[in-house]
Design an enzyme around this catalytic site. Structure first.
Site, PDB file in Angstrom:
ATOM      1  N   ILE A  26       0.822  -1.220   0.000  1.00  0.00           N
ATOM      2  CA  ILE A  26       0.000   0.000   0.000  1.00  0.00           C
ATOM      3  C   ILE A  26       0.858   1.273   0.000  1.00  0.00           C
ATOM      4  O   ILE A  26       0.367   2.335  -0.346  1.00  0.00           O
ATOM      5  CB  ILE A  26      -1.008   0.054   1.177  1.00  0.00           C
ATOM      6  N   GLU A  28       0.454  -3.077   9.985  1.00  0.00           N
ATOM      7  CA  GLU A  28       1.233  -3.814  10.975  1.00  0.00           C
ATOM      8  C   GLU A  28       0.354  -3.801  12.211  1.00  0.00           C
ATOM      9  O   GLU A  28      -0.073  -2.728  12.673  1.00  0.00           O
ATOM     10  CB  GLU A  28       2.569  -3.115  11.247  1.00  0.00           C
ATOM     11  N   THR A  39      -8.683   0.946  15.552  1.00  0.00           N
ATOM     12  CA  THR A  39      -8.673   0.148  16.782  1.00  0.00           C
ATOM     13  C   THR A  39      -9.137   0.967  17.983  1.00  0.00           C
ATOM     14  O   THR A  39      -9.050   2.201  17.961  1.00  0.00           O
ATOM     15  CB  THR A  39      -7.231  -0.362  17.034  1.00  0.00           C
ATOM     16  N   ASP A  40      -9.556   0.279  19.036  1.00  0.00           N
ATOM     17  CA  ASP A  40      -9.916   0.993  20.268  1.00  0.00           C
ATOM     18  C   ASP A  40      -8.677   1.563  20.957  1.00  0.00           C
ATOM     19  O   ASP A  40      -8.782   2.427  21.831  1.00  0.00           O
ATOM     20  CB  ASP A  40     -10.695   0.076  21.233  1.00  0.00           C
ATOM     21  N   GLU A  41      -7.491   1.067  20.555  1.00  0.00           N
ATOM     22  CA  GLU A  41      -6.286   1.481  21.284  1.00  0.00           C
ATOM     23  C   GLU A  41      -5.910   2.939  21.046  1.00  0.00           C
ATOM     24  O   GLU A  41      -5.094   3.493  21.775  1.00  0.00           O
ATOM     25  CB  GLU A  41      -5.122   0.543  20.947  1.00  0.00           C
ATOM     26  N   TYR A  47       2.258   1.394  18.010  1.00  0.00           N
ATOM     27  CA  TYR A  47       1.170   0.865  17.170  1.00  0.00           C
ATOM     28  C   TYR A  47      -0.039   1.795  17.213  1.00  0.00           C
ATOM     29  O   TYR A  47      -0.545   2.231  16.175  1.00  0.00           O
ATOM     30  CB  TYR A  47       0.769  -0.543  17.651  1.00  0.00           C
ATOM     31  N   SER A  90       0.475   5.077  15.536  1.00  0.00           N
ATOM     32  CA  SER A  90       0.443   5.016  14.064  1.00  0.00           C
ATOM     33  C   SER A  90      -0.998   4.880  13.563  1.00  0.00           C
ATOM     34  O   SER A  90      -1.379   5.481  12.552  1.00  0.00           O
ATOM     35  CB  SER A  90       1.316   3.862  13.538  1.00  0.00           C
ATOM     36  N   LYS A  91      -1.814   4.118  14.287  1.00  0.00           N
ATOM     37  CA  LYS A  91      -3.222   3.991  13.865  1.00  0.00           C
ATOM     38  C   LYS A  91      -3.955   5.321  14.071  1.00  0.00           C
ATOM     39  O   LYS A  91      -4.777   5.723  13.241  1.00  0.00           O
ATOM     40  CB  LYS A  91      -3.924   2.879  14.669  1.00  0.00           C
ATOM     41  N   PRO A 143       3.462 -17.065  28.707  1.00  0.00           N
ATOM     42  CA  PRO A 143       3.991 -15.814  29.294  1.00  0.00           C
ATOM     43  C   PRO A 143       2.890 -14.781  29.551  1.00  0.00           C
ATOM     44  O   PRO A 143       2.389 -14.158  28.628  1.00  0.00           O
ATOM     45  CB  PRO A 143       4.965 -15.307  28.217  1.00  0.00           C
ATOM     46  N   TYR A 166       1.772 -11.261  30.848  1.00  0.00           N
ATOM     47  CA  TYR A 166       2.407  -9.964  31.131  1.00  0.00           C
ATOM     48  C   TYR A 166       1.902  -9.413  32.456  1.00  0.00           C
ATOM     49  O   TYR A 166       0.685  -9.397  32.713  1.00  0.00           O
ATOM     50  CB  TYR A 166       2.102  -8.946  30.027  1.00  0.00           C
TER      51      TYR A 166
HETATM   52  P1  NAD Z   1      -3.013  -9.071  10.474  1.00  0.00           P
HETATM   53  O1  NAD Z   1      -1.641  -8.691  10.876  1.00  0.00           O
HETATM   54  O2  NAD Z   1      -3.476 -10.450  10.695  1.00  0.00           O
HETATM   55  O3  NAD Z   1      -3.233  -8.729   8.913  1.00  0.00           O
HETATM   56  C1  NAD Z   1      -2.675  -7.607   8.307  1.00  0.00           C
HETATM   57  C2  NAD Z   1      -2.611  -7.857   6.810  1.00  0.00           C
HETATM   58  O4  NAD Z   1      -2.088  -6.655   6.195  1.00  0.00           O
HETATM   59  C3  NAD Z   1      -1.681  -8.991   6.411  1.00  0.00           C
HETATM   60  O5  NAD Z   1      -2.315  -9.807   5.445  1.00  0.00           O
HETATM   61  C4  NAD Z   1      -0.472  -8.289   5.802  1.00  0.00           C
HETATM   62  O6  NAD Z   1       0.182  -9.041   4.801  1.00  0.00           O
HETATM   63  C5  NAD Z   1      -1.102  -7.032   5.241  1.00  0.00           C
HETATM   64  N1  NAD Z   1      -0.145  -5.923   5.102  1.00  0.00           N
HETATM   65  C6  NAD Z   1       0.726  -5.480   6.049  1.00  0.00           C
HETATM   66  N2  NAD Z   1       1.476  -4.470   5.537  1.00  0.00           N
HETATM   67  C7  NAD Z   1       1.037  -4.268   4.270  1.00  0.00           C
HETATM   68  C8  NAD Z   1       1.399  -3.360   3.237  1.00  0.00           C
HETATM   69  N3  NAD Z   1       2.380  -2.456   3.423  1.00  0.00           N
HETATM   70  N4  NAD Z   1       0.736  -3.403   2.060  1.00  0.00           N
HETATM   71  C9  NAD Z   1      -0.254  -4.325   1.864  1.00  0.00           C
HETATM   72  N5  NAD Z   1      -0.612  -5.218   2.785  1.00  0.00           N
HETATM   73  C10 NAD Z   1       0.019  -5.199   3.978  1.00  0.00           C
HETATM   74  O7  NAD Z   1      -3.941  -8.010  11.205  1.00  0.00           O
HETATM   75  P2  NAD Z   1      -5.453  -8.122  11.720  1.00  0.00           P
HETATM   76  O8  NAD Z   1      -5.430  -8.521  13.143  1.00  0.00           O
HETATM   77  O9  NAD Z   1      -6.239  -8.895  10.739  1.00  0.00           O
HETATM   78  O10 NAD Z   1      -5.878  -6.580  11.671  1.00  0.00           O
HETATM   79  C11 NAD Z   1      -6.429  -6.027  10.480  1.00  0.00           C
HETATM   80  C12 NAD Z   1      -6.761  -4.570  10.742  1.00  0.00           C
HETATM   81  O11 NAD Z   1      -7.695  -4.462  11.800  1.00  0.00           O
HETATM   82  C13 NAD Z   1      -5.567  -3.708  11.132  1.00  0.00           C
HETATM   83  O12 NAD Z   1      -5.710  -2.459  10.519  1.00  0.00           O
HETATM   84  C14 NAD Z   1      -5.691  -3.578  12.652  1.00  0.00           C
HETATM   85  O13 NAD Z   1      -5.126  -2.365  13.095  1.00  0.00           O
HETATM   86  C15 NAD Z   1      -7.200  -3.572  12.807  1.00  0.00           C
HETATM   87  N6  NAD Z   1      -7.702  -4.076  14.090  1.00  0.00           N
HETATM   88  C16 NAD Z   1      -7.334  -5.326  14.532  1.00  0.00           C
HETATM   89  C17 NAD Z   1      -7.864  -5.798  15.733  1.00  0.00           C
HETATM   90  C18 NAD Z   1      -7.498  -7.165  16.256  1.00  0.00           C
HETATM   91  O14 NAD Z   1      -7.854  -7.503  17.375  1.00  0.00           O
HETATM   92  N7  NAD Z   1      -6.812  -8.010  15.504  1.00  0.00           N
HETATM   93  C19 NAD Z   1      -8.749  -5.010  16.472  1.00  0.00           C
HETATM   94  C20 NAD Z   1      -9.089  -3.734  15.986  1.00  0.00           C
HETATM   95  C21 NAD Z   1      -8.568  -3.292  14.782  1.00  0.00           C
HETATM   96  O1  DAU Z   2      -7.569  -3.599  21.085  1.00  0.00           O
HETATM   97  C1  DAU Z   2      -7.444  -3.946  19.722  1.00  0.00           C
HETATM   98  C2  DAU Z   2      -6.048  -4.485  19.439  1.00  0.00           C
HETATM   99  O2  DAU Z   2      -6.024  -5.845  19.871  1.00  0.00           O
HETATM  100  C3  DAU Z   2      -5.718  -4.412  17.956  1.00  0.00           C
HETATM  101  O3  DAU Z   2      -5.719  -3.077  17.542  1.00  0.00           O
HETATM  102  C4  DAU Z   2      -4.363  -5.081  17.662  1.00  0.00           C
HETATM  103  O4  DAU Z   2      -4.124  -5.082  16.261  1.00  0.00           O
HETATM  104  C5  DAU Z   2      -4.440  -6.509  18.155  1.00  0.00           C
HETATM  105  O5  DAU Z   2      -3.192  -7.166  17.968  1.00  0.00           O
HETATM  106  C6  DAU Z   2      -4.814  -6.542  19.627  1.00  0.00           C
HETATM  107  O6  DAU Z   2      -3.745  -5.966  20.411  1.00  0.00           O
HETATM  108  P1  DAU Z   2      -3.285  -6.563  21.816  1.00  0.00           P
HETATM  109  O7  DAU Z   2      -1.901  -6.154  22.115  1.00  0.00           O
HETATM  110  O8  DAU Z   2      -4.308  -6.255  22.856  1.00  0.00           O
HETATM  111  O9  DAU Z   2      -3.376  -8.145  21.497  1.00  0.00           O
HETATM  112  P2  DAU Z   2      -2.566  -9.394  22.078  1.00  0.00           P
HETATM  113  O10 DAU Z   2      -3.374 -10.600  21.757  1.00  0.00           O
HETATM  114  O11 DAU Z   2      -1.148  -9.370  21.612  1.00  0.00           O
HETATM  115  O12 DAU Z   2      -2.563  -9.146  23.666  1.00  0.00           O
HETATM  116  C7  DAU Z   2      -3.755  -9.195  24.439  1.00  0.00           C
HETATM  117  C8  DAU Z   2      -3.375  -8.982  25.893  1.00  0.00           C
HETATM  118  O13 DAU Z   2      -2.621 -10.109  26.360  1.00  0.00           O
HETATM  119  C9  DAU Z   2      -2.515  -7.756  26.158  1.00  0.00           C
HETATM  120  O14 DAU Z   2      -2.915  -7.156  27.402  1.00  0.00           O
HETATM  121  C10 DAU Z   2      -1.115  -8.301  26.304  1.00  0.00           C
HETATM  122  C11 DAU Z   2      -1.362  -9.701  26.865  1.00  0.00           C
HETATM  123  N1  DAU Z   2      -0.387 -10.722  26.457  1.00  0.00           N
HETATM  124  C12 DAU Z   2      -0.143 -10.873  25.122  1.00  0.00           C
HETATM  125  C13 DAU Z   2       0.751 -11.837  24.676  1.00  0.00           C
HETATM  126  C14 DAU Z   2       1.051 -12.016  23.199  1.00  0.00           C
HETATM  127  C15 DAU Z   2       0.204 -11.543  27.407  1.00  0.00           C
HETATM  128  O15 DAU Z   2      -0.052 -11.421  28.615  1.00  0.00           O
HETATM  129  N2  DAU Z   2       1.094 -12.486  26.974  1.00  0.00           N
HETATM  130  C16 DAU Z   2       1.398 -12.656  25.646  1.00  0.00           C
HETATM  131  O16 DAU Z   2       2.249 -13.543  25.319  1.00  0.00           O
END
Ligand code: NAD
Ligand code: DAU
Length: 373
Positions: free
Chosen positions: A64, A88, A137-139, A179, A182-183, A234, A236
């Site tokens: 992108i 990312e 994201t909510d973050e 993260y 950037s969002k 692990p 946190y």
């Molecule tokens: P993911 O990491 O599983 O997927 C991201 C995808 O984007 C991958 O397929 C990757 O190849 C592609 N990508 C990364 N960089 C790129 C680039 N430069 N050009 C084109 N494609 C690229 O992420 P996800 O968990 O599916 O999250 C998707 C979206 O939703 C993100 O924008 C994230 O911020 C948002 N989001 C995720 C969560 C969550 O809990 N996972 C919650 C709220 C919002």
């Molecule tokens: O809130 C939405 C976000 O949720 C999205 O925007 C992000 O893209 C998505 O990755 C997710 O972020 P988190 O950092 O919350 O997700 P994760 O599953 O990595 O972590 C969830 C919680 O668990 C967080 O408080 C950190 C904790 N954690 C995570 C990992 C990987 C641990 O305690 N141990 C771990 O090994």
């Protein structure tokens, strides 16, 4: 073949994106769905094997951030809608490598916006019936309850400690990690493109998703895999951070509703009303995996290993999605226990997928597909 709509879904090979692509390809045979993905470590075309030969589906490998390429794609496919998920996505990685997050999440979003604008504003019909839907994201809102006093959490409920405060669409931005910064920045560019050029944008903020096809650097799939392989879990800090968990298919349904019926220039929060302390959801995961593997109850509790919390994580992230419910009629369909059961079952049934992504074997699968296009 002439399609009713030509929609680019960025990040369609990732976790949430692959669910959105699948839903749109199957539900809307009259739409051409163009999955635009760079295939980074989380992008995996094997997630979409079941729909890859459908006539209304096209995969394009592209970054992108490559603005010329984005322009070319918009023109070539007569794109009239964008659902932008490419990013990312992992908070922990952003702490180690913030530049990559700024590049993809900020500059990549800007490049897509500019391509959409320069394609659409010169068309005879202009922005009519166009849509740029940005998934955030909510973050970006920061974290609630950061002033919580130490050492009280173990015996009282999250509500008693944190109160009933939720993120609303009007909550001020206050990102903590690279993260979320950037969002947040990308969200501002999206809104600026509406206000400055009139691009018809929508932004949504979703809470933590879980479910099939999530890359195992995130809590739930990582822990399922580790329990199966008897590796440490692990946790946190003390596991006291609170997140609102949403089953990915519910998020996908919300995206469908908002893409079609959401108001241009508006913002919607998407959440599960399902807030859990990390340690509590971890106990649910352990119990479920042990039961499904036939282990005695409590067998894998000993794998819990408390490690240092990451700077940049807040205490409580909880979304109020009342607006989405009241205005567009969406509500989550699954509670956490039910969603975790389905998720654990999926990961146990799809061990090959898990092994492929942890070994990197899926990368040769998509290279084969890409070369054949
Ligand atoms: P993911 O990491 O599983 O997927 C991201 C995808 O984007 C991958 O397929 C990757 O190849 C592609 N990508 C990364 N960089 C790129 C680039 N430069 N050009 C084109 N494609 C690229 O992420 P996800 O968990 O599916 O999250 C998707 C979206 O939703 C993100 O924008 C994230 O911020 C948002 N989001 C995720 C969560 C969550 O809990 N996972 C919650 C709220 C919002
Ligand atoms: O809130 C939405 C976000 O949720 C999205 O925007 C992000 O893209 C998505 O990755 C997710 O972020 P988190 O950092 O919350 O997700 P994760 O599953 O990595 O972590 C969830 C919680 O668990 C967080 O408080 C950190 C904790 N954690 C995570 C990992 C990987 C641990 O305690 N141990 C771990 O090994």
């Amino acid at each position: 073949m002439d399609f009713q709509r030509n929609i680019v879904i960025t990040g369609g090979a990732g976790f949430i994106g692959s669910h959105v692509v699948r839903l749109f390809v199957n539900k809307y045979p009259d739409y051409h769905i163009i999955n635009l993905d760079k295939l980074t470590y989380t992008g995996n075309l094997t997630n979409l094997k079941d729909i890859e030969n459908k006539p209304n589906y096209t995969f394009v490998k592209a970054d992108i951030c490559d603005f010329e390429m984005m322009l070319k794609i918009f023109k070539q496919y007569h794109v009239d809608g964008v659902i932008h998920l490419a990013a990312e996505s992992h908070v922990d990685r952003s702490i180690r490598d913030p530049f990559t997050f700024a590049r993809t999440n900020v500059l990549g979003t800007l490049s897509l916006l500019q391509a959409a604008r320069l394609t659409w504003e010169y068309l005879p019909e202009g922005y009519e019936d166009k849509r740029f839907y940005h998934i955030s994201t909510d973050e970006v809102y920061g974290a609630l309850g950061l002033t919580y006093p130490e050492g009280k959490l173990s015996d009282i409920s999250a509500h008693e400690v944190y109160g009933d405060e939720f993120f609303k669409e009007t909550t001020k931005y206050n990102p903590h990690s690279p993260y979320s910064a950037s969002k947040a920045s990308s969200d501002h560019f999206v809104r600026a493109f509406h206000d400055t050029y009139g691009v018809p944008t929508i932004v949504t903020h979703c809470s933590n998703n879980y479910g099939p096809y999530q890359f195992p650097d995130k809590l739930i799939p990582l822990f399922i895999g580790n329990i199966r392989h008897r590796k440490p879990l692990p946790v946190y800090g003390k596991g006291e951070n609170v997140h609102d968990w949403l089953y990915v298919v519910d998020h996908t349904r919300a995206i469908d509703v908002i893409f079609h019926n959401g108001k241009v220039a508006d913002t919607y929060n998407i959440g599960g009303f399902n807030e859990w302390k990390n340690i509590d959801i971890i106990h649910v995961i352990i119990k479920t995996v042990d039961r499904l593997l036939g282990n005695p109850e409590g067998y894998s509790e000993e794998l819990i290993t408390y490690v240092m919390d990451h700077v940049g994580y807040g205490l409580r992230y909880v979304i109020d999605s009342t607006k989405l419910k009241n205005e567009l009629g969406w509500k989550p369909s699954l509670q956490v226990e039910e969603g975790i059961e389905k998720t654990v079952q999926w990961y146990l049934d799809n061990q090959e997928w898990m092994e492929n992504v942890t070994s990197g074997a899926y990368e040769s699968y998509y290279e084969g597909i890409y070369k054949s296009k």
